[in-house]
Design a protein around this motif. Structure first.
Motif, PDB file in Angstrom:
ATOM      1  N   TRP A  86       0.822  -1.221   0.000  1.00  0.00           N
ATOM      2  CA  TRP A  86       0.000   0.000   0.000  1.00  0.00           C
ATOM      3  C   TRP A  86       0.856   1.272   0.000  1.00  0.00           C
ATOM      4  N   ASP A  87       1.744   1.456   0.983  1.00  0.00           N
ATOM      5  CA  ASP A  87       2.479   2.728   1.024  1.00  0.00           C
ATOM      6  C   ASP A  87       3.885   2.614   0.427  1.00  0.00           C
ATOM      7  N   MET A  88       4.177   1.443  -0.174  1.00  0.00           N
ATOM      8  CA  MET A  88       5.436   1.220  -0.885  1.00  0.00           C
ATOM      9  C   MET A  88       6.673   1.542  -0.033  1.00  0.00           C
ATOM     10  N   TYR A 118       0.113  11.155 -10.226  1.00  0.00           N
ATOM     11  CA  TYR A 118      -1.108  10.332 -10.250  1.00  0.00           C
ATOM     12  C   TYR A 118      -0.709   8.920  -9.822  1.00  0.00           C
ATOM     13  N   PHE A 119      -1.475   8.368  -8.889  1.00  0.00           N
ATOM     14  CA  PHE A 119      -1.189   6.999  -8.437  1.00  0.00           C
ATOM     15  C   PHE A 119      -2.355   6.088  -8.825  1.00  0.00           C
ATOM     16  N   LEU A 120      -2.020   4.945  -9.363  1.00  0.00           N
ATOM     17  CA  LEU A 120      -3.043   3.949  -9.707  1.00  0.00           C
ATOM     18  C   LEU A 120      -2.992   2.845  -8.646  1.00  0.00           C
ATOM     19  N   TYR A 121      -4.130   2.578  -8.029  1.00  0.00           N
ATOM     20  CA  TYR A 121      -4.188   1.557  -6.978  1.00  0.00           C
ATOM     21  C   TYR A 121      -5.310   0.574  -7.225  1.00  0.00           C
ATOM     22  N   GLU A 122      -5.072  -0.690  -6.912  1.00  0.00           N
ATOM     23  CA  GLU A 122      -6.187  -1.626  -6.810  1.00  0.00           C
ATOM     24  C   GLU A 122      -6.739  -1.499  -5.395  1.00  0.00           C
ATOM     25  N   GLU A 123      -8.052  -1.473  -5.302  1.00  0.00           N
ATOM     26  CA  GLU A 123      -8.677  -1.355  -3.979  1.00  0.00           C
ATOM     27  C   GLU A 123      -9.485  -2.627  -3.764  1.00  0.00           C
ATOM     28  N   LYS A 124      -9.174  -3.358  -2.706  1.00  0.00           N
ATOM     29  CA  LYS A 124      -9.955  -4.572  -2.458  1.00  0.00           C
ATOM     30  C   LYS A 124     -10.275  -4.721  -0.991  1.00  0.00           C
ATOM     31  N   LYS A 125     -11.326  -5.474  -0.721  1.00  0.00           N
ATOM     32  CA  LYS A 125     -11.704  -5.697   0.674  1.00  0.00           C
ATOM     33  C   LYS A 125     -10.667  -6.619   1.301  1.00  0.00           C
ATOM     34  N   SER A 126     -10.093  -6.205   2.405  1.00  0.00           N
ATOM     35  CA  SER A 126      -9.038  -6.985   3.032  1.00  0.00           C
ATOM     36  C   SER A 126      -9.631  -8.073   3.923  1.00  0.00           C
ATOM     37  N   THR A 146      -5.260   5.414   3.123  1.00  0.00           N
ATOM     38  CA  THR A 146      -5.647   5.695   1.738  1.00  0.00           C
ATOM     39  C   THR A 146      -4.446   6.297   1.025  1.00  0.00           C
ATOM     40  N   PRO A 147      -4.404   6.161  -0.304  1.00  0.00           N
ATOM     41  CA  PRO A 147      -3.261   6.725  -1.035  1.00  0.00           C
ATOM     42  C   PRO A 147      -3.177   8.236  -0.814  1.00  0.00           C
ATOM     43  N   PRO A 148      -1.997   8.809  -0.999  1.00  0.00           N
ATOM     44  CA  PRO A 148      -1.849  10.252  -0.776  1.00  0.00           C
ATOM     45  C   PRO A 148      -2.588  11.080  -1.825  1.00  0.00           C
ATOM     46  N   GLY A 149      -2.895  12.315  -1.453  1.00  0.00           N
ATOM     47  CA  GLY A 149      -3.580  13.215  -2.378  1.00  0.00           C
ATOM     48  C   GLY A 149      -5.083  13.031  -2.294  1.00  0.00           C
ATOM     49  N   LYS A 150      -5.759  13.297  -3.429  1.00  0.00           N
ATOM     50  CA  LYS A 150      -7.212  13.121  -3.406  1.00  0.00           C
ATOM     51  C   LYS A 150      -7.654  12.152  -4.504  1.00  0.00           C
ATOM     52  N   LEU A 151      -8.775  11.509  -4.221  1.00  0.00           N
ATOM     53  CA  LEU A 151      -9.297  10.516  -5.168  1.00  0.00           C
ATOM     54  C   LEU A 151      -9.801  11.233  -6.420  1.00  0.00           C
ATOM     55  N   VAL A 152      -9.314  10.793  -7.582  1.00  0.00           N
ATOM     56  CA  VAL A 152      -9.763  11.415  -8.832  1.00  0.00           C
ATOM     57  C   VAL A 152     -10.927  10.624  -9.415  1.00  0.00           C
ATOM     58  N   THR A 153     -10.759   9.312  -9.474  1.00  0.00           N
ATOM     59  CA  THR A 153     -11.809   8.469 -10.045  1.00  0.00           C
ATOM     60  C   THR A 153     -11.597   7.014  -9.646  1.00  0.00           C
TER      61      THR A 153
END
Ligand code: ACO
Length: 366
Positions: A65-67, A183-191, A121-128
């Motif tokens: 997640w935070d690399m 811009y960061f691309l993340y997969e979001e899944k239920k843990s 959550t990833p840094p910055g703000k959610l774009v889409t």
């Protein structure tokens, strides 16, 4: 004993993996994905070889997640130094490419990443966010001036020499960090571990905005003042650069190998492109030294998008002029003014736009 016995292929020796806490074990970690770098010559030299070890393994683990990186070097034997011939100092070499946290003791790294990270959550703000197959993806963005964005970028900068041939890492400490957006691309899944969202890093893109020097108008040039006063305001810091027209350049763009070939690079590119299409100050969106894979991806993405616009679809070849029976070759096969207007409206750089337009027009002919 030959030198070859002590020489390892750096591309095969380095293994990068994304890890997360393991639900089924008290202490272990699970590997989400692992891969080798494509290139290591900017780090270990043109031969992409590391001298001085037997059974060398260089493991670069990242918390997914935070690399947060962790370097772990192991080998069965080290070359006993002979005069000038010494085993490579791998840590020393990698110090130029990894932040300090990467050199932490592996046990401390494991303990740190086993901490509850639910709610992260990833840094910055959610774009889409969007679905791709059975995966849910999110794109986040933030300024390089934001310390959390800065920290994440610092951690993954080694991916530039690893995957982008001829690519240059960003100077994350540069004073005009706010002109960079990441811009960061993340997969979001239920843990299954924490019952909440879990983020898995999938890729990123950096974007730089250049102040666009626009030629003064004839009147401005003739009195020679207006333009100079604007420049002085900028130099004195009295004028916000973000208000000025700019050329926006995609600088680095990367999808990590386990996520490649699934249409995600195209999605990320579209998000970045659409963001700047809506950005009033951006006059043109360009790309820094695109490679063939990026060009292919961008051609298809630009063509798909432009074909959804009426102005682009209205552009056509005047085929009646194509094969003149006699006289000089016709100049007006294409309405150049209309094409240029479409190009400017959609902020695509000339070379890219006319390449895509040619593909479009040729496909109509065949
Ligand atoms: N070679 C040739 N064409 C490619 C490649 C490739 N390696 N990768 C993608 N494409 C083209 C294909 O036409 C593909 O269509 P397909 O579905 O028929 O295969 C199309 O692009 C779309 O592919 P995506 O799945 O959307 O692309 P992906 O998610 O794999 O991302 C990218 C492409 C960004 C090039 C990725 O492979 C990557 O990160 N590679 C390593 C780093 C890199 O090269 N980055 C670009 C450097 S240039 C720069 O940074 C500005």
């Amino acid at each position: 004993m030959s030198h070859d016995d002590w020489t390892a292929n750096a591309n095969q020796t380095v293994v990068v993996s994304l890890v997360a806490p393991n639900t089924n074990s008290e202490s272990g970690l699970r590997t989400i994905g692992s891969f080798h770098p494509k290139f290591t010559y900017p780090i270990f030299g043109d031969d992409e070889a590391i001298f001085g070890y037997r059974k060398l393994q260089i493991e670069l683990r990242y918390s997914a997640w935070d690399m947060r990186p962790n370097l772990n070097i192991s080998y069965s034997k080290k070359f006993p130094g002979q005069g000038d011939t010494q085993a490579a100092d791998i840590k020393e070499i990698l110090h130029d490419f990894l932040p300090e946290v990467a050199f932490q003791n592996p046990r401390d790294f494991e303990a740190a990443i086993r901490q509850d990270h639910s709610g992260w959550t990833p840094p910055g703000k959610l774009v889409t966010s969007f679905d791709s197959g059975d995966k849910r993806l999110e794109v986040w963005k933030g300024s390089l001036g934001d310390p959390t964005v800065n920290q994440l970028l610092r951690r993954i900068q080694i991916f530039v020499p690893f995957f982008i041939e001829g690519g240059t890492a960003i100077d994350v400490d540069e004073p005009d960090a706010d002109r960079w957006t990441v811009y960061f691309l993340y997969e979001e899944k239920k843990s299954t571990e924490f019952g909440k969202s879990e983020y898995i890093f999938a890729g990123y893109s950096t974007v730089y905005r250049f102040f666009l020097y626009q030629k003064p108008t004839i009147t401005e040039a003739s009195n020679g003042q207006q333009d100079q006063s604007k420049k002085d305001l900028v130099l004195n810091g009295d004028f916000d650069l973000s208000d000025l027209p700019c050329r926006t350049r995609i600088s680095q763009f990367l999808v990590i190998p386990s996520f490649q070939g699934k249409g995600l690079g195209s999605k990320l590119y579209n998000v970045v492109y659409q963001d700047y299409l809506q950005h009033p100050q951006t006059v043109e969106i360009t790309v820094e030294d695109p490679n063939e894979a990026f060009d292919d991806m961008r051609d298809i993405a630009d063509l798909r998008f432009l074909r959804t616009t009426p102005e682009f679809n209205a552009l056509h070849l005047n085929t009646s002029l194509l094969i003149p029976k006699s006289g000089p070759a016709p100049k007006d096969i294409l309405d150049n003014a209309a094409a240029e207007a479409v190009r400017r409206k959609y902020k695509i750089a000339p070379r890219q736009f006319y390449r895509v337009l040619e593909m479009h027009l040729m496909s109509k002919l065949s």
